[in-house]
Structure formats: C-alpha cells, structure tokens
Write a protein that holds these residues in place. Structure first.
Motif, short mmCIF file in Angstrom:
data_model
loop_
_atom_site.label_atom_id
_atom_site.label_comp_id
_atom_site.label_asym_id
_atom_site.label_seq_id
_atom_site.Cartn_x
_atom_site.Cartn_y
_atom_site.Cartn_z
N GLU A 337 30.19 39.75 46.47
CA GLU A 337 29.55 40.70 45.55
C GLU A 337 30.03 40.50 44.11
N ILE A 338 31.32 40.25 43.93
CA ILE A 338 31.91 40.11 42.59
C ILE A 338 32.67 38.79 42.53
N TRP A 339 32.51 38.07 41.42
CA TRP A 339 33.19 36.79 41.26
C TRP A 339 33.42 36.52 39.78
N GLU A 340 34.23 35.52 39.52
CA GLU A 340 34.51 35.05 38.17
C GLU A 340 34.10 33.58 38.05
N ARG A 362 33.35 37.80 34.38
CA ARG A 362 33.28 38.35 35.73
C ARG A 362 31.88 38.90 35.94
N TYR A 363 31.31 38.69 37.13
CA TYR A 363 29.91 39.01 37.38
C TYR A 363 29.77 39.73 38.73
N ARG A 364 28.68 40.44 38.87
CA ARG A 364 28.46 41.24 40.08
C ARG A 364 26.97 41.25 40.43
N LYS A 406 35.44 39.93 45.46
CA LYS A 406 35.19 40.99 46.43
C LYS A 406 33.97 40.65 47.29
#
Length: 445
Positions: A337-340, A362-364, A406
């Motif tokens: 769901e969330i990463w960099e 960081r992106y979601r 995440k």
C-alpha cells in the motif's frame, strides 16, 4: 341486550367524532403568531455567517426561519429547529450589506413579525478559494491546485487556449485541499484562466495565469532493465567465499552492517509463482487471465527493498504502479500500500552501488470510493508524479530502489504487479518503445 349494546356503540362513536372535530377546530382556529426571537447576534463567516438568539416562550414554537435575497436574485430560506438557538446562512457572493428577515414559526404555521437584521458577511468562499489556486506545468499536462478551508461545495472552471483551440475543464470538489490535472497536452504555450462557482451560482471574476507550457516526457523502455542482485549491489565488497551456497553468501564483514532489510539488501527474488522480473515485464496481473504476474516476497518483514538497474541513466518525471489482482486482492491482501522511491547516479558499480542515493518520495495507493472508478484506476495503473508538490524531472539516475513500507492487509509479505516510469533519457531525448506498458491492455478492460 344486543340492541342496547348497539345503541351505546353508536353513542360512543358519535362522541369520539365530536371530540376529534372539536380538537381540529381548536387547532385550525389557533392563529396567534409566536413571539419574535430576541437578543439576536450575527457572526460573519466566508460568504455567510450565523445568528444566535433567544427563542420565544410560546409552548407551540416550532422553528426559526431566515429569508434573504442573494446576488443572483434567488430568494433563500434557512431554518433551525426548536432545539437550537443558532441559525446558519450562506450563499452571499460579495462582502457587502444584506437584509435578512428572521421569523419565528409555531406548530400551526403561524409566523411572527420579522426581525430584520443587516449583515455583512466575510468575502465569499469562492473568492477565498480562487486566491489559493495555482496552475503549474505538469508532464504533458497542467496541474491545478487549490485550498478550500471551509470545505464548501465549489466548481472550478479552467479555460485553456492553444492557438485557435479552446476548451474548458470543469471539476467539483468540497475537499480542504484538492488537485486535478488536464492531461494529454503538447509541449507548447497554453493560455490559462480560472473562475469558480458555488452551489448558488455565485461566480468569481476570471483569474488570468498567462501562458504555461507543459513539460514533455515519454514512457521509458524497460528492455535494458535488470535486477540488481545483492552481489552486484555490493560489487567488490561481496564475499563469494562466505558460503558455498550462493543464496547464503554475504558482503565482506566490514560491510555487513548495511546488509539488512531496511538498508542495502534485496527481498527474496522468487517465491512460488512470484518473480521480481515480473515487476517490469510490461504485463499487469489480471485475475480473469490467471496470469499471476507479480513479485512475491513470501514471508518478509517491513520495510523491504528491491534494487533495479535501468541499464543507462534516465530522468524520471512520473510513474505508474499496478496491483496484484489474483484471488481478489485489489486494494487489499498482500498488495503493498505504501512505498518509497530512491534513486542513485553512482558512476562506478564495480565497488558497489553505495553513492548518490536520494529519497525521491513516499507514495500510497488510495482507493477511490466509487467501485467502478476504483476498478478502472487499478486497470489503468495508479499514476504518481515523482515530485507532486513541484512537478519536475529527477536528476539523471541509473539505479532505482523500491522500498516497501506497508502492506494493505498488515501482514508480513508483499506483492506488486508492475511499474512503468515516464521521463527522458539522460540527454533529454525520448525513445519510443511501443511494448512499454502505459495503461489498460487491449481486451483486459
């Protein structure tokens, strides 16, 4: 006995009807208006405000009503119940004096004589929003941002003219901070102006933003991409003698401090059907096809990373991500769901790719509320600007780190189907590759 019972039944029926009619006559006959509200105080807000007051003591008092005329000529009525001493009004298009009549109304719809209040609201919400509007060049697009502190319903109109062609983009919102993009534009000057309307059709003046030229990018070919395995990541700092099993080998002892999941180490390369190379093979996971096209870490703590070699230096502008779809996992399950995104322009990988690492952002993945929109976005790919606040190209880089933060389901594994990067080659050129995945695959809608 039957006749007596029948006789008394008739008497009771007539009595009931008489009593009901008497009550109705009494109700219909009540034409006494309630008292007025008193101690009225007005507090101005953007495009309106609110009154506080003392309600009348009448036992049949039901509600308070305000009536007023707005700039469009429409007559507006707002009400507040017997249980409240506050009444909100809105819809004013200017900061000037308006007359507002306030009535008390009882249960028989009798209304008091009006209390006439002269009020001056603050500037309208539309004007406050217009002052925050920013239009900046995106990649093959224009990016429009604004703030709406009052979270009122507004509609923003963006007029765009290029040469002899004109078009208007319309977008409605009530979010505190919002953005939309006008896509598929060419890299030439576009004349832009903006105005805003509210739900009462109050309209601001037009704000001119002059000429804005979109930046130009293209989909980056993935033919030269490869997995930067740990031994390549560490270069001559890798200890090939540390273990006969290549999968158990490690860096030289003095470099093992960074060899951990949250630093310079790749997650598992393969797990069951998952392979890291599927992350850039120009095919997204599509459940009806059962193609099982995604990387899969297997049991894995967060954060974890994968390092990718672009094969040459590029400049990134934006990117798209596709989720794992198999077994109904869209917006859930093992999907990240969330990463960099990190990038490096290390010039000499022989001694390890340690230099030049930079956190881009960081992106979601945010799931749209509408089911159809959510599905379509997942098929087309979730799109992100590398630098959303100030769209621009990254520095030239050759190495990319995808760092997962995440999982949707909160578990200890990770999957993502595909990534596509847009931008240019390091020299600014765009090399078209028709095989690069940019959206929905034909027939996979």
């Amino acid at each position: 006995m039957k006749r007596i019972y029948y006789f008394y039944s008739i008497i009771i029926l007539f009595a009931a009807v008489f009593i009901m009619n008497s009550c109705q006559d009494t109700a219909v006959g009540d034409t006494t208006p309630p008292g007025q509200v008193t101690n009225v105080i007005f507090t101005p807000q953007y495009g309106g405000g609110y009154f506080t007051y003392t309600i009348p003591s009448d036992e049949d008092f039901l509600y308070t009503r305000a009536e007023y005329i707005i700039d469009t000529g429409a007559k507006i009525s707002k009400t507040s119940s017997v249980y409240s001493d506050t009444l909100f009004i809105d819809g004013f298009g200017q900061k000037k004096e308006y007359d507002v009549q306030i009535f008390s109304v009882d249960r028989n719809n009798n209304q008091s004589a009006p209390v006439v209040m002269k009020v001056v609201p603050l500037e309208p919400t539309t004007l406050a929003v217009l002052e925050t509007v920013q239009v900046q060049p995106g990649f093959s697009s224009l990016v429009v941002d604004w703030e709406n502190d009052q979270k009122k319903n507004i509609t923003i109109y963006v007029n765009v003219k290029v040469r002899e062609t004109e078009a208007t983009k319309i977008y409605a919102s009530n979010l505190e901070k919002d953005r939309f993009m006008i896509d598929n534009l060419k890299g030439e000057p576009h004349l832009v102006n903006v105005f805003i309307k509210d739900t009462y059709e109050n309209q601001t003046q037009t704000k001119d933003f002059g000429e804005i030229t979109p930046l130009v990018d293209g989909a980056i070919s993935k033919k030269q991409w490869s997995f930067l395995r740990d031994n390549l990541l560490y270069g001559n700092k890798w200890d090939y003698n540390s273990d006969p099993d290549p999968f158990q080998q490690k860096p030289l002892p003095e470099y093992q401090g960074t060899y951990r999941d949250d630093s310079l180490k790749n997650a598992r390369e393969t797990y069951y059907e998952g392979r890291i190379e599927k992350f850039w093979d120009n095919e997204y996971d599509y459940e009806p096809k059962l193609n099982l096209n995604y990387f899969h870490t297997g049991p894995q703590s967060y954060p974890f990373s994968y390092f990718i070699d672009m094969g040459r230096e590029i400049q990134g502008s934006r990117f798209k991500i596709w989720q794992r779809n198999a077994w109904g996992m869209l917006y859930g399950g093992e999907n990240v769901e969330i990463w960099e995104i990190w990038i490096s322009d290390d010039k000499d990988p022989t001694d390890g790719v340690f230099e030049g690492w930079e956190l881009v952002g960081r992106y979601r993945i945010a799931q749209p509320a509408n089911v159809i929109e959510a599905r379509n976005e997942a098929r087309d790919g979730h799109e992100y600007l590398f630098y959303p606040e100030n769209p621009r190209f990254t520095k030239p880089f050759r190495y990319l780190r995808y760092k997962a933060i995440k999982q949707y389901g909160g578990g200890n594994s990770g999957c993502t189907s595909e990534i596509t990067i847009f931008g240019t080659e390091a020299d600014g050129s765009i090399i078209e590759d028709p095989e690069t995945l940019t959206g929905v695959l034909e027939g996979w809608e």
